[in-house]
Design a protein around this motif. Structure first.
Motif, short mmCIF file in Angstrom:
data_model
loop_
_atom_site.label_atom_id
_atom_site.label_comp_id
_atom_site.label_asym_id
_atom_site.label_seq_id
_atom_site.Cartn_x
_atom_site.Cartn_y
_atom_site.Cartn_z
N SER A 32 -8.87 7.48 1.85
CA SER A 32 -7.50 8.00 1.85
C SER A 32 -6.47 6.88 1.80
O SER A 32 -5.30 7.12 1.55
CB SER A 32 -7.27 8.89 3.07
N HIS A 33 -6.93 5.64 2.04
CA HIS A 33 -6.06 4.47 1.93
C HIS A 33 -6.24 3.89 0.52
O HIS A 33 -6.81 2.83 0.33
CB HIS A 33 -6.47 3.45 3.00
N TYR A 34 -5.70 4.61 -0.46
CA TYR A 34 -6.10 4.37 -1.84
C TYR A 34 -5.24 3.36 -2.60
O TYR A 34 -5.73 2.64 -3.46
CB TYR A 34 -6.09 5.70 -2.61
N LEU A 35 -3.95 3.29 -2.32
CA LEU A 35 -3.05 2.49 -3.16
C LEU A 35 -3.12 1.02 -2.80
O LEU A 35 -3.00 0.64 -1.64
CB LEU A 35 -1.61 2.98 -3.02
N LYS A 36 -3.32 0.20 -3.84
CA LYS A 36 -3.40 -1.25 -3.67
C LYS A 36 -2.52 -1.91 -4.73
O LYS A 36 -2.73 -1.71 -5.93
CB LYS A 36 -4.86 -1.72 -3.83
N VAL A 37 -1.53 -2.67 -4.28
CA VAL A 37 -0.61 -3.37 -5.20
C VAL A 37 -0.52 -4.81 -4.76
O VAL A 37 -0.25 -5.10 -3.59
CB VAL A 37 0.78 -2.71 -5.20
N VAL A 38 -0.71 -5.73 -5.71
CA VAL A 38 -0.67 -7.16 -5.40
C VAL A 38 0.27 -7.85 -6.39
O VAL A 38 0.11 -7.73 -7.61
CB VAL A 38 -2.07 -7.79 -5.49
N PHE A 39 1.25 -8.57 -5.86
CA PHE A 39 2.14 -9.40 -6.68
C PHE A 39 1.51 -10.79 -6.77
O PHE A 39 1.35 -11.47 -5.74
CB PHE A 39 3.52 -9.51 -6.03
N ILE A 40 1.15 -11.22 -7.98
CA ILE A 40 0.43 -12.46 -8.19
C ILE A 40 1.26 -13.40 -9.07
O ILE A 40 1.67 -13.00 -10.18
CB ILE A 40 -0.92 -12.20 -8.91
N GLN A 41 1.46 -14.62 -8.63
CA GLN A 41 2.14 -15.60 -9.47
C GLN A 41 1.11 -16.47 -10.17
O GLN A 41 0.20 -17.01 -9.53
CB GLN A 41 3.06 -16.48 -8.64
N LYS A 42 1.24 -16.56 -11.46
CA LYS A 42 0.39 -17.43 -12.26
C LYS A 42 0.93 -18.85 -12.18
O LYS A 42 2.03 -19.13 -12.63
CB LYS A 42 0.37 -16.96 -13.72
N LEU A 43 0.15 -19.74 -11.59
CA LEU A 43 0.61 -21.11 -11.38
C LEU A 43 0.33 -22.00 -12.59
O LEU A 43 1.12 -22.90 -12.90
CB LEU A 43 -0.03 -21.71 -10.13
N SER A 44 -0.81 -21.79 -13.22
CA SER A 44 -1.14 -22.60 -14.41
C SER A 44 -2.13 -21.86 -15.28
O SER A 44 -2.75 -20.89 -14.85
CB SER A 44 -1.73 -23.95 -13.98
N SER A 74 0.86 -1.18 0.00
CA SER A 74 0.00 0.00 0.00
C SER A 74 0.90 1.23 0.00
O SER A 74 2.03 1.17 -0.47
CB SER A 74 -0.94 -0.02 1.21
N GLN A 75 0.42 2.34 0.56
CA GLN A 75 1.19 3.58 0.52
C GLN A 75 2.43 3.50 1.42
O GLN A 75 2.37 2.94 2.51
CB GLN A 75 0.30 4.74 0.96
N PRO A 76 3.53 4.08 0.97
CA PRO A 76 4.73 4.13 1.81
C PRO A 76 4.55 5.11 2.96
O PRO A 76 3.55 5.81 3.05
CB PRO A 76 5.83 4.59 0.84
N GLU A 77 5.54 5.18 3.84
CA GLU A 77 5.41 5.93 5.09
C GLU A 77 5.18 7.42 4.88
O GLU A 77 4.60 8.09 5.76
CB GLU A 77 6.65 5.72 5.95
N ASP A 78 5.62 7.96 3.77
CA ASP A 78 5.42 9.39 3.54
C ASP A 78 4.05 9.69 2.92
O ASP A 78 3.76 10.86 2.63
CB ASP A 78 6.54 9.97 2.66
N PHE A 79 3.23 8.67 2.75
CA PHE A 79 1.86 8.83 2.27
C PHE A 79 0.89 8.28 3.31
O PHE A 79 0.11 7.39 3.03
CB PHE A 79 1.66 8.09 0.94
N PRO A 80 0.92 8.82 4.54
CA PRO A 80 0.02 8.31 5.58
C PRO A 80 -1.43 8.56 5.21
O PRO A 80 -1.74 9.49 4.44
CB PRO A 80 0.42 9.12 6.82
N TYR A 81 -2.31 7.75 5.75
CA TYR A 81 -3.74 7.91 5.47
C TYR A 81 -4.51 8.10 6.76
O TYR A 81 -4.02 7.80 7.86
CB TYR A 81 -4.28 6.73 4.67
N ASP A 82 -5.72 8.61 6.63
CA ASP A 82 -6.60 8.83 7.77
C ASP A 82 -7.37 7.54 8.05
O ASP A 82 -8.15 7.09 7.22
CB ASP A 82 -7.56 9.98 7.44
N GLU A 83 -7.15 6.96 9.21
CA GLU A 83 -7.77 5.68 9.57
C GLU A 83 -9.30 5.77 9.55
O GLU A 83 -9.98 4.77 9.33
CB GLU A 83 -7.30 5.23 10.95
N THR A 84 -9.86 6.96 9.78
CA THR A 84 -11.31 7.10 9.85
C THR A 84 -11.95 7.33 8.48
O THR A 84 -13.17 7.33 8.36
CB THR A 84 -11.71 8.28 10.76
N PHE A 85 -11.11 7.52 7.46
CA PHE A 85 -11.63 7.82 6.12
C PHE A 85 -10.99 6.86 5.14
O PHE A 85 -9.87 7.07 4.65
CB PHE A 85 -11.32 9.28 5.75
N LYS A 86 -11.68 5.77 4.84
CA LYS A 86 -11.08 4.66 4.10
C LYS A 86 -10.60 5.06 2.71
O LYS A 86 -9.66 4.47 2.17
CB LYS A 86 -12.07 3.50 4.00
#
Length: 398
Positions: free
Chosen positions: A386-398, A372-384
């Motif tokens: 602001s927690h905008y960045l989503k990154v997923v590393f996915i391995q294709k198995l087959s 998600s966001q690095p430490e210099d991009f803090p988000y507001d826990e009460t306002f979802k």
């Protein structure tokens, strides 16, 4: 003195603001509908007239303003803002001490206590981004406070709201000493050209710093890489430095070609040994399928919304289809780095998109890691949102 408007809010909403909620939605009060002047202070009151919190009125895609204090004596003065910025700078001392990184976020809106504004540092230059006319109306105090909190050589700005029918200014210089662009900044020891005075973008998205470094460290050696929606090729630069056999960068913007070449060259990488394509990503997918091209590593970091002559892309509606197409170009055992900065859904929903795409393609997968966001991009826990960045590393198995 800036005008103050009192807004009495429903009892059911009082508790959340006492507990630190910052967002002021359009639905908070009918008064907001009729309030035309942005920048005025909004004092939130209980139905009985007891002060709860103070914010300001400013229209942006997230709502009608932001709360910044629960102290009735506090306004957006230079002294208060200087302390707010100093506190944020204090939390980033690790980055200030990192000689390999000279570009990062200095202040991140509601995550640092004042929604509607962000400040990025590029060497000794600051870039202030205004997300509403409301916060822009307080610019004099904000800029004075920034200069008091940190000695920048120059301040540039980006207006992310429409003013006079336009977003982009002909000149983004604000204060200090004008700089000749592009300038060279470092991120994890990697060099990038940036321009703070050439349209809405600068040349690099700072919130992907940790993801890029992970790609260099773990996922590049001996691999072939497809970087879709590549912008200026930052992911490709990291992959090449990490030992990738070859990178392919694809973006529709014509300026992506010279800018990607410049980023490769800044790091001593032979750009002619890489593949840089200026074309619609979906057209490239068709081309790659036709020519039986496959990749060990595929990076998908599309804009939340994009429009070309032939198609409209929306992350919310089209990301599953995008993943399905990318899957067809990913080798068995290969990795897809799926990313989005769209704030309208959370990581749980994003993982559901991934599950659906693999199911539709009758493929199996394993989630390797998430970011998600690095430490210099803090988000507001009460306002979802602001927690905008989503990154997923996915391995294709087959």
């Amino acid at each position: 003195m800036t005008e103050t408007v009192e807004i009495k809010i429903d009892h059911r909403l009082v508790k959340q603001y006492y507990e630190g909620y910052q967002h002021i939605p359009k639905s908070l009060s009918p008064v907001l509908e009729d309030l035309k002047t942005e920048g005025v202070y909004l004092d939130l009151m209980t139905p009985e007239g007891v002060f709860i919190a103070r914010g300001y009125h400013g229209h942006q895609n997230k709502g009608y303003g932001w709360v910044f204090t629960r102290d009735a004596s506090v306004y957006l003065t230079t002294d208060w803002l200087r302390q707010l910025f100093s506190d944020a700078i204090g939390k980033r001392q690790k980055l200030f001490r990192d000689e390999g990184t000279t570009a990062f976020r200095l202040f991140n809106g509601e995550g640092d206590g004042l929604g509607g504004i962000s400040i990025d540092l590029y060497n000794d230059c600051a870039l202030v981004q205004w997300y509403s006319l409301g916060i822009y109306e307080h610019r004099a105090n904000i800029l004075d406070a920034l200069e008091a909190a940190y000695p920048v050589k120059a301040i540039y700005q980006k207006k992310r709201f429409r003013e006079g029918g336009k977003y982009i200014e002909a000149d983004d210089f604000v204060r200090g000493e004008r700089v000749e662009f592009p300038i060279m900044v470092k991120e994890n020891g990697v060099w990038f050209n940036v321009d703070l005075n050439d349209g809405p973008m600068t040349g690099i998205f700072l919130d992907q710093r940790e993801v890029r470094e992970r790609i260099r460290e773990q996922y590049s050696q001996g691999k072939t890489m497809l970087n879709a929606f590549s912008y200026t090729g930052a992911f490709s630069v990291y992959a090449a430095l990490g030992g990738a056999d070859k990178t392919t960068s694809v973006d529709l913007a014509k300026r992506s070609l010279p800018m990607t070449i410049a980023q490769f060259s800044a790091n001593g990488i032979d750009f002619e040994a890489q593949d840089i394509r200026v074309m619609d990503v979906f057209n490239y997918f068709d081309y790659a399928l036709k020519h039986a091209l496959t990749y060990d590593l595929v990076v998908l970091d599309p804009p939340s919304f994009a429009r070309s002559k032939k198609r409209v892309f929306s992350v919310q509606k089209d990301y599953v289809a995008l993943l399905e197409q990318a899957l067809q170009l990913t080798k068995s055992g290969g990795v897809i780095v799926a990313s989005t900065n769209y704030s309208g859904f959370d990581m749980k929903k994003f993982k559901q998109f991934i599950k659906r795409a693999f199911h539709n393609q009758q493929a199996t997968y394993k989630i390797l890691e998430t970011y998600s966001q690095p430490e210099d991009f803090p988000y507001d826990e009460t306002f979802k949102e602001s927690h905008y960045l989503k990154v997923v590393f996915i391995q294709k198995l087959s």
